[in-house]
Write a protein that holds these residues in place. Sequence first.
Motif, PDB file in Angstrom:
ATOM      1  N   GLN A  35       0.830  -1.207   0.000  1.00 48.87           N
ATOM      2  CA  GLN A  35       0.000   0.000   0.000  1.00 48.87           C
ATOM      3  C   GLN A  35       0.861   1.252   0.000  1.00 48.87           C
ATOM      4  N   GLU A  36       2.040   1.194   0.628  1.00 51.14           N
ATOM      5  CA  GLU A  36       2.914   2.364   0.672  1.00 51.14           C
ATOM      6  C   GLU A  36       3.349   2.795  -0.722  1.00 51.14           C
ATOM      7  N   THR A  37       3.791   1.844  -1.533  1.00 51.77           N
ATOM      8  CA  THR A  37       4.243   2.227  -2.872  1.00 51.77           C
ATOM      9  C   THR A  37       3.070   2.505  -3.801  1.00 51.77           C
ATOM     10  N   VAL A  38       1.924   1.833  -3.590  1.00 47.16           N
ATOM     11  CA  VAL A  38       0.725   2.176  -4.367  1.00 47.16           C
ATOM     12  C   VAL A  38       0.377   3.644  -4.150  1.00 47.16           C
ATOM     13  N   THR A  39       0.365   4.062  -2.881  1.00 44.95           N
ATOM     14  CA  THR A  39       0.019   5.453  -2.557  1.00 44.95           C
ATOM     15  C   THR A  39       1.031   6.414  -3.159  1.00 44.95           C
ATOM     16  N   TRP A  40       2.316   6.093  -3.029  1.00 40.96           N
ATOM     17  CA  TRP A  40       3.351   6.959  -3.605  1.00 40.96           C
ATOM     18  C   TRP A  40       3.177   7.108  -5.108  1.00 40.96           C
ATOM     19  N   VAL A  41       3.021   6.004  -5.814  1.00 38.32           N
ATOM     20  CA  VAL A  41       2.903   6.054  -7.273  1.00 38.32           C
ATOM     21  C   VAL A  41       1.647   6.820  -7.689  1.00 38.32           C
ATOM     22  N   LYS A  42       0.534   6.584  -7.013  1.00 32.00           N
ATOM     23  CA  LYS A  42      -0.704   7.300  -7.365  1.00 32.00           C
ATOM     24  C   LYS A  42      -0.532   8.807  -7.202  1.00 32.00           C
ATOM     25  N   VAL A 197      10.840  -8.646   1.209  1.00 30.29           N
ATOM     26  CA  VAL A 197      10.197  -7.689   0.315  1.00 30.29           C
ATOM     27  C   VAL A 197       9.789  -6.444   1.088  1.00 30.29           C
ATOM     28  N   GLN A 198       9.248  -6.627   2.284  1.00 25.22           N
ATOM     29  CA  GLN A 198       8.857  -5.483   3.096  1.00 25.22           C
ATOM     30  C   GLN A 198      10.050  -4.617   3.454  1.00 25.22           C
ATOM     31  N   ARG A 199      11.209  -5.233   3.674  1.00 28.84           N
ATOM     32  CA  ARG A 199      12.410  -4.442   3.964  1.00 28.84           C
ATOM     33  C   ARG A 199      12.772  -3.560   2.779  1.00 28.84           C
ATOM     34  N   VAL A 200      12.706  -4.116   1.563  1.00 32.14           N
ATOM     35  CA  VAL A 200      13.020  -3.325   0.373  1.00 32.14           C
ATOM     36  C   VAL A 200      12.039  -2.159   0.248  1.00 32.14           C
ATOM     37  N   VAL A 201      10.759  -2.424   0.509  1.00 34.74           N
ATOM     38  CA  VAL A 201       9.751  -1.370   0.454  1.00 34.74           C
ATOM     39  C   VAL A 201      10.055  -0.288   1.491  1.00 34.74           C
ATOM     40  N   SER A 202      10.396  -0.698   2.705  1.00 32.97           N
ATOM     41  CA  SER A 202      10.665   0.264   3.780  1.00 32.97           C
ATOM     42  C   SER A 202      11.849   1.156   3.447  1.00 32.97           C
ATOM     43  N   VAL A 203      12.902   0.573   2.885  1.00 32.36           N
ATOM     44  CA  VAL A 203      14.072   1.365   2.505  1.00 32.36           C
ATOM     45  C   VAL A 203      13.693   2.345   1.402  1.00 32.36           C
ATOM     46  N   MET A 204      12.907   1.887   0.447  1.00 31.19           N
ATOM     47  CA  MET A 204      12.489   2.752  -0.649  1.00 31.19           C
ATOM     48  C   MET A 204      11.671   3.935  -0.130  1.00 31.19           C
ATOM     49  N   ILE A 205      10.718   3.677   0.772  1.00 31.43           N
ATOM     50  CA  ILE A 205       9.885   4.745   1.312  1.00 31.43           C
ATOM     51  C   ILE A 205      10.735   5.733   2.111  1.00 31.43           C
ATOM     52  N   THR A 206      11.730   5.219   2.833  1.00 37.10           N
ATOM     53  CA  THR A 206      12.651   6.103   3.556  1.00 37.10           C
ATOM     54  C   THR A 206      13.406   6.991   2.591  1.00 37.10           C
ATOM     55  N   ASN A 207      13.886   6.438   1.482  1.00 38.15           N
ATOM     56  CA  ASN A 207      14.607   7.230   0.490  1.00 38.15           C
ATOM     57  C   ASN A 207      13.724   8.322  -0.107  1.00 38.15           C
ATOM     58  N   VAL A 208      12.446   8.022  -0.269  1.00 30.94           N
ATOM     59  CA  VAL A 208      11.534   8.979  -0.885  1.00 30.94           C
ATOM     60  C   VAL A 208      11.149  10.098   0.079  1.00 30.94           C
ATOM     61  N   PHE A 209      10.782   9.727   1.313  1.00 32.71           N
ATOM     62  CA  PHE A 209      10.215  10.702   2.237  1.00 32.71           C
ATOM     63  C   PHE A 209      11.178  11.161   3.319  1.00 32.71           C
ATOM     64  N   GLY A 210      12.342  10.529   3.443  1.00 34.72           N
ATOM     65  CA  GLY A 210      13.245  10.881   4.517  1.00 34.72           C
ATOM     66  C   GLY A 210      12.718  10.363   5.838  1.00 34.72           C
ATOM     67  N   THR A 211      13.238  10.895   6.936  1.00 36.06           N
ATOM     68  CA  THR A 211      12.809  10.454   8.258  1.00 36.06           C
ATOM     69  C   THR A 211      11.653  11.301   8.736  1.00 36.06           C
ATOM     70  N   GLY A 212      10.799  10.713   9.540  1.00 31.98           N
ATOM     71  CA  GLY A 212       9.633  11.421  10.062  1.00 31.98           C
ATOM     72  C   GLY A 212       8.631  10.433  10.606  1.00 31.98           C
ATOM     73  N   ASN A 213       7.623  10.912  11.262  1.00 36.88           N
ATOM     74  CA  ASN A 213       6.678  10.036  11.949  1.00 36.88           C
ATOM     75  C   ASN A 213       5.798   9.240  11.007  1.00 36.88           C
ATOM     76  N   ASN A 214       5.662   9.660   9.756  1.00 32.60           N
ATOM     77  CA  ASN A 214       4.730   8.999   8.864  1.00 32.60           C
ATOM     78  C   ASN A 214       5.407   8.153   7.800  1.00 32.60           C
ATOM     79  N   VAL A 215       6.706   7.974   7.906  1.00 31.18           N
ATOM     80  CA  VAL A 215       7.405   7.171   6.920  1.00 31.18           C
ATOM     81  C   VAL A 215       8.341   6.217   7.612  1.00 31.18           C
TER      82      VAL A 215
END
Length: 306
Positions: A35-42, A197-215
């Motif tokens: 869902q994280e990458t679906v939301t990002w791509v949308k 797979v979830q680890r790869v997704v988590s690293v990707m979301i971190t790269n996109v949004f940086g650090t913060g409470n929602n990523v």
Amino acid sequence: MNMLDQIIQEASTSSIPVADVLRKMLVMSYRIKSQETVTWVKHELDGYPRDESVRLPTYRGPFTLPVHGTYSGYYGNSRTGPLGRHGVPEKYISAMFEGPLTEPIMELEALAAGENDPGFQWSPVLIGQWNVWEDEGRVPRFEGMNLISAHATLPRSKVKGVIDSIRNNALTFALELQSSYPQAGETDGPTVQDAGVQRVVSVMITNVFGTGNNVAIGDGNTMNLTVQPGDLEGLLDAAAKLGLDEKARDELVETVTGDAGPEEKRSRLAAFGERVKQGGVSLTGNITANIAAAKILELGTQFLGG
């Protein structure tokens, strides 16, 4: 050529619009059930809300914008000049001198291909406020003149940089998945229920949004946590380091040690991890929901014996 091969090939080809790459990313994200990458791509395809309801990727700004003003004075005199932040109250800085790029990727590509740098005009309210500050001596002024308009400009090089960041994140994500999960994105391929797979997704979301409470974020200590099969004490210790309170740790113990069979335990573990990711389980400390969920799934799987 499978889905990851297609994404890698197209993301590596500058002549292919990034929107085409993102549409394939959307298919792949649904298939891996992320869902994280679906939301990002949308959001990249459709644009981001112009409010604070959704956090922007770090590469989309806000950017510091040069501002030029036009002044008018007696006898029709006028002049232009740069306006600076010095003396401007902090709460006005973002409205006057900063700007995010929230537009859909196709609009960004059109802006980058245009002849003029994008930007925005200050509202009459901001113009009036600037003139008040001039009268108060807060900001520099041209004697006998008042500001009548101001324009903030975003260089097109910044827009091109945003487009490149989107393309590069898509490419890196596909390459990281392909290195360990070449069938990711295929029908019935691996999903985020696989801790790797979830680890790869988590690293990707971190790269996109940086650090913060929602990523997804984490530090070296959390990323190195491991649990031996059947080591309940080790699992509880790791869960505490991830920020699970006592109630949540008890629920995790029940999930992985109950009377259910191995497959049912894994299913319940995945459901527990999803609740953590969606905020249904309270966390303490600085580790955020995405990374905590990924690590809990990984550690629980290790406890259950892989």
